[in-house]
Design an enzyme around this catalytic site. Structure first.
Site, PDB file in Angstrom:
ATOM      1  N   ASP A 181      33.629  64.676  -7.794  1.00 21.72           N
ATOM      2  CA  ASP A 181      32.677  63.673  -8.245  1.00 21.72           C
ATOM      3  C   ASP A 181      32.932  63.410  -9.730  1.00 21.72           C
ATOM      4  O   ASP A 181      33.715  64.124 -10.377  1.00 21.72           O
ATOM      5  CB  ASP A 181      31.258  64.211  -8.026  1.00 21.72           C
ATOM      6  CG  ASP A 181      30.195  63.128  -8.032  1.00 21.72           C
ATOM      7  OD1 ASP A 181      30.549  61.938  -8.073  1.00 21.72           O
ATOM      8  OD2 ASP A 181      28.999  63.486  -7.982  1.00 21.72           O
TER       9      ASP A 181
ATOM     10  N   ARG B 277      35.054  60.250  -5.669  1.00 18.71           N
ATOM     11  CA  ARG B 277      34.247  59.063  -5.977  1.00 18.71           C
ATOM     12  C   ARG B 277      35.082  57.977  -6.654  1.00 18.71           C
ATOM     13  O   ARG B 277      34.926  56.802  -6.366  1.00 18.71           O
ATOM     14  CB  ARG B 277      33.046  59.433  -6.855  1.00 18.71           C
ATOM     15  CG  ARG B 277      32.046  58.297  -6.991  1.00 18.71           C
ATOM     16  CD  ARG B 277      30.751  58.718  -7.620  1.00 18.71           C
ATOM     17  NE  ARG B 277      30.885  58.971  -9.054  1.00 18.71           N
ATOM     18  CZ  ARG B 277      29.855  59.288  -9.843  1.00 18.71           C
ATOM     19  NH1 ARG B 277      28.641  59.409  -9.313  1.00 18.71           N
ATOM     20  NH2 ARG B 277      30.043  59.522 -11.123  1.00 18.71           N
TER      21      ARG B 277
ATOM     22  N   ASP C 201      26.454  56.276  -5.502  1.00 19.23           N
ATOM     23  CA  ASP C 201      25.025  56.593  -5.575  1.00 19.23           C
ATOM     24  C   ASP C 201      24.181  55.398  -5.158  1.00 19.23           C
ATOM     25  O   ASP C 201      23.626  54.673  -6.000  1.00 19.23           O
ATOM     26  CB  ASP C 201      24.663  57.041  -6.989  1.00 19.23           C
ATOM     27  CG  ASP C 201      25.393  58.324  -7.391  1.00 19.23           C
ATOM     28  OD1 ASP C 201      25.814  59.061  -6.479  1.00 19.23           O
ATOM     29  OD2 ASP C 201      25.537  58.579  -8.594  1.00 19.23           O
TER      30      ASP C 201
END
Length: 929
Positions: free
Chosen positions: A535, A595, A611
């Protein structure tokens, strides 16, 4: 978390999600980005660039022509390649730069094979080149410089037809000394990537005279409280492409946007700049976590792609134009009857680097994705368990919590393959460690999960806590492997651990060190059951400009961060995947979720949409976002089920599970401040619906795995828009609320609250589709109104296909090994069907290194189902067997015949050794058993 927010600086409080929506003021608009503002102010026409046709040099596989800016007299070098497989490459760079310009490494699989070019025509001011046996020709116009790409007499694409070529040459700033390299890197900035074929860069850079600043901000630019020093001045590049006959363009992920890209006139262009954006908005061109500079265009009978290989901040303008068409575009209008045909204009603008473009010429949609796959690689074949269901949140608290959650799936008969741990599992957010109080026995925890045929993923982020007692930090500092500031010090910023340093993953030595950290004797407590999540690898820097790294930070080789920003996340992903492979001695496939991404990231694992928020808009946008990912090679994509921020109501949660069950990567995830939302916390009625969606996913895993094998081998998306399979049907061109799984299932998730029905478009002239649950048959093409309840997932099997399933409920994919298969044979109007099944061990590389796989092809015609080998190289033993054959589209026949390799009857099933019994042969009519 909420109680602790008051102790953090305001900027960090906002990053932690205290705000309810993204603060656009934290991120630049085009007008606030100096190079985008400069380029966008240039109006079409009056291009200052001239092609010096007399400078043509024709090598065995590349042609070079000098260009000159008639205002500045700065020379450029144009290189042209005709590559095998209907691909054309063009590259423009300075002929004699002050310092080498960044050319993106490690994305292409190698030097693409090229065809021999030939000069096939010349006249005053024009040169014609043949690009190989595909019938493609390139017309080079001298003044103003322009390229026109044709197939036979058909114009496919024009380059610089609007005169928007920009190449800001390097220069000395007036009354200033030359910029110095960071300490210890003197001269390194002159050592760029090796020149490619045909490059004629001078060994002695020219010394152009000092020039005045074009405008404030050209040599130094401030955004909010951050100043970018720009020691080498303005170096942006840009180019326009005209696409006659096209009005539908797609791709350039990642944006929370519809599948068909919208015109950007009057607003900001689409931005490609990897950024950590909390609670992003939908239908906006704002940059998000990843960037793939690949745009696809489609019209009936033709698809093509533009791959802009540049890792710097990039903006993409999209517009339509008829008045500014080239002569060839106007001729096309005339030949088609005199009316105006649509034309899309695409303009690329990057802050630095060179212009390096691949034109993927199709002509079919699958040809374009395959051409891109041959350049950058196809989706890695994932381990089978990773196609199952993943349960995550920020954060499962301790070993007891993990055990309770895993037991909940068992007690409620819910399949599960992977449990996830977020940043709180580590000791003070020191990655490669475990919190000794919460996770005192990680190996035992992992072994218990493995005994239940389940696995775990833990997060390992690329920001390292600055702590003299932390082994990872002290080793990286001692080895000098951190990114540097412009002054040569280790670059530090704030992230989850507090003060953090950032490993320089562009350095091969750094990637080697990182990969070795995943060895079982280095990552204490890890086992083969533990996999990895990267991430924050944009990279995210809470205290940095736009929540990322300063552009004037320095990387390996002296390169500035501005030149390679978008590729940083790919390098993290690559090093982590290599570490998981290496720890098993090269035997086992990795699973790594990332990500941030760039072109080529598909070779290393999965991605997700970041997100998102628990609302219906984000559920709906997850479909076009994943479709765009797939078109750009990133087939292993999904969205956080339920939404990361905020709390979904039960209806939304159920609908998201139903949609997620038909997306490639299937994971529930939630923010630290949200309520717990394990499925059994729902009412019994809603829990039953989630269980049904999960079981439906697992029953179809043989189809999913076979589709991923097709993707891995051929570069075609697993989850794909309808126009890829029905390229001449304009009704499909802008559809993004329904899609195909491979070519066999049409899926239309319900994404509206309180829905009582959905309109499903069934494409294909003369085709039939079968409701996946009722098996009712529907003729196409038509728009079908499908009544729905909360239990309904509208899915249709395409007539003429065979789908393999495993219908016995199990706790995980590993528990399904050896379970029997059912073949669902959906007949075409002609009474035929075909399909395939790919099987291997689901975990190792033996399918590639030892041909340990089975690939079977099924064909049904004249009442006979035939099985044959789809790939004779494959050979493996399998305990699997065929339990049932379900035939859709027929009445009840008195008998049925199976043949295998010419044998008749219900005997053995060839290499597979599948066993048949008369009770295992089930024939279904149109509406059921």
């Amino acid at each position: 978390m909420a109680a602790a927010l008051g102790r953090w600086p305001l900027w960090l409080t906002l990053c932690l999600g205290a705000s309810l929506a993204v603060d656009r003021g934290n991120f630049k608009s085009c007008e606030q980005s100096g190079f985008c503002r400069r380029q966008r102010r240039i109006q079409p026409g009056n291009s200052p660039y001239q092609a010096l046709l007399e400078s043509l040099q024709l090598g065995p596989d590349v042609a070079t022509i000098q260009l000159v800016n008639e205002v500045t007299q700065v020379p450029l070098l144009l290189e042209l390649w005709g590559l095998t497989g209907n691909v054309t490459r063009l590259r423009i760079q300075e002929l004699s730069p002050l310092r080498p310009r960044y050319r993106v490494p490690d994305v292409l699989l190698g030097d693409p094979p090229a065809e021999r070019l030939e000069v096939t025509g010349r006249d005053e001011g024009t040169l014609e080149l043949s690009l190989g046996p595909g019938g493609h020709r390139l017309l080079v116009t001298e003044r103003p410089f322009r390229l026109d790409l044709l197939r036979q007499r058909e114009l496919l694409c024009s380059v610089n037809a609007r005169g928007l070529l920009v190449f800001e040459h390097q220069r000395r700033r007036r009354d200033s000394d030359p910029p110095k390299d960071p300490p210890g890197e003197e001269g390194a900035a002159q050592e760029g990537p090796e020149d490619g074929a045909g490059s004629t860069q001078s060994d002695k850079p020219a010394e152009p005279p000092a020039e005045p600043e074009e405008e404030p901000g050209a040599w130094e630019e401030t955004f909010k409280t951050h100043t970018d020093s720009k020691p080498y001045g303005p170096t942006s590049v840009g180019l326009d492409f005209s696409l006659p006959g096209f009005e539908h363009v797609y791709g350039i992920p990642e944006h929370a946007e519809s599948l068909r890209l919208r015109p950007t006139e009057g607003g900001d262009p689409y931005r490609l700049y990897n950024l950590d954006v909390f609670q992003y908005e939908v239908f906006t061109p704002m940059a998000l976590y990843g960037s793939v500079p690949l745009l696809l265009a489609h019209r009936p009978r033709l698809s093509l792609g533009i791959f802009w290989l540049n890792a710097a901040e990039t903006w993409v303008d999209i517009g339509s134009n008829t008045a500014g068409k080239t002569l060839f575009g106007k001729l096309l209008d005339y030949m088609q009857g005199g009316g105006e045909t649509p034309q899309t204009e695409v303009r690329w603008m990057s802050e630095s680097g060179v212009i390096d473009v691949f034109l993927l010429l199709g002509p079919q949609p699958a040809d374009v994705t395959a051409q891109y796959g041959r350049l950058t690689g196809t989706q890695a074949l994932p381990p089978l368990f990773s196609l199952g269901y993943h349960q995550s949140r920020w954060n499962y608290q301790d070993e007891a919590d993990v055990e309770a959650v895993e037991r909940g799936f068992e007690e409620h008969e819910l399949p599960l393959d992977v449990l996830w741990l977020d940043i709180e599992h580590a000791d003070g957010k020191r990655y490669f460690t475990w919190d000794p109080a919460k996770f005192p026995n990680p190996r035992g925890m992992l072994e218990r999960l493995a005994a239940r045929k389940r696995r775990m993923v833990s997060i390992v982020d690329p920001h390292i806590k600055v702590d003299g007692g932390y082994r990872v930090h002290t080793e990286l500092r001692a080895r000098d492997l951190y990114v540097k500031t412009k002054d040569g010090n280790d670059y530090e910023g704030w992230c989850w651990p507090g003060s953090s340093a950032y490993p320089d993953f562009t350095n091969p030595e750094m990637r080697e060190w990182w990969a070795n950290m995943f060895a079982f004797d280095q990552y204490e407590g890890s086992t083969e059951a533990l996999y990895t999540w990267n991430d924050m690898n944009e990279p995210s820097v809470f205290s940095g400009p736009e929540v990322t790294m300063h552009k004037d930070a320095r990387h390996f080789g002296g390169w500035e961060h501005r030149e390679l920003h978008n590729i940083y996340g790919l390098y993290v992903h690559k090093a982590t995947a290599e570490g998981l492979i290496r720890r098993s001695g090269g035997r086992l496939r990795p699973f790594v979720l990332s990500r941030a991404f760039f072109a080529g990231s598909q070779r290393y694992g999965a991605v997700w949409t970041g997100d998102n928020t628990a609302d219906w808009e984000h559920l709906r946008i997850s479909i076009p976002m994943c479709l765009s990912f797939g078109l750009a090679g990133l087939a292993f994509c999904g969205a956080d089920v339920g939404g990361f921020f905020q709390n979904p109501g039960p209806e939304l949660q159920v609908r998201w599970y139903q949609a997620g069950a038909f997306q490639p990567f299937f994971r529930a995830h939630a923010h630290l401040d949200t309520a717990r939302r394990e499925p059994w916390l729902l009412s019994p009625e809603h829990l039953a619906l989630v269980r049904a969606a999960l079981r439906r996913r697992y029953a179809l895993l043989p189809t999913w795995y076979t589709a991923f094998y097709h993707c891995h081998r051929q570069g075609i998306p697993v989850m794909r828009p309808l126009w890829m399979e029905f390229p001449d049907d304009p009704h499909t061109f802008a559809m993004d609320d329904q899609y195909l799984l491979d070519r066999v299932l049409l899926v239309h998730p319900v994404t509206e609250p309180g829905a009582r029905g959905v309109n499903v478009y069934l494409p294909g002239e003369g085709e039939v589709w079968y409701n996946d649950e009722t098996h009712e048959q529907h003729r196409a093409p038509q728009t079908l109104y499908v009544p729905v309840t909360l239990s309904t997932i509208p899915v249709f099997q395409r007539g003429g296909t065979v789908i393999p399933r495993q219908d016995r409920p199990r706790r995980s994919t590993e528990a399904m090994k050896g379970d029997p298969f059912t073949l669902y044979v959906a007949l075409s109007p002609q009474g035929t069907a075909q399909g395939d099944l790919y099987v291997d061990d689901g975990i190792s590389f033996d399918y590639a290194t030892k041909n340990a796989f089975l690939h079977r092809h099924f064909h049904f015609a004249n009442g006979t189902l035939t099985s044959s080998s789809a790939d004779p190289r494959g050979s493996m033993s399998s305990p699997a067997w065929l339990e049932r054959v379900v035939i859709l589209g027929v009445g009840r026949p008195e008998s049925a015949l199976l043949t295998t390799h010419g044998e008749r009857g219900l005997g053995g099933f060839g290499v597979l050794g599948w066993v048949f019994g008369i009770l295992g042969w089930v024939l279904r009519g149109v509406l059921g058993f």
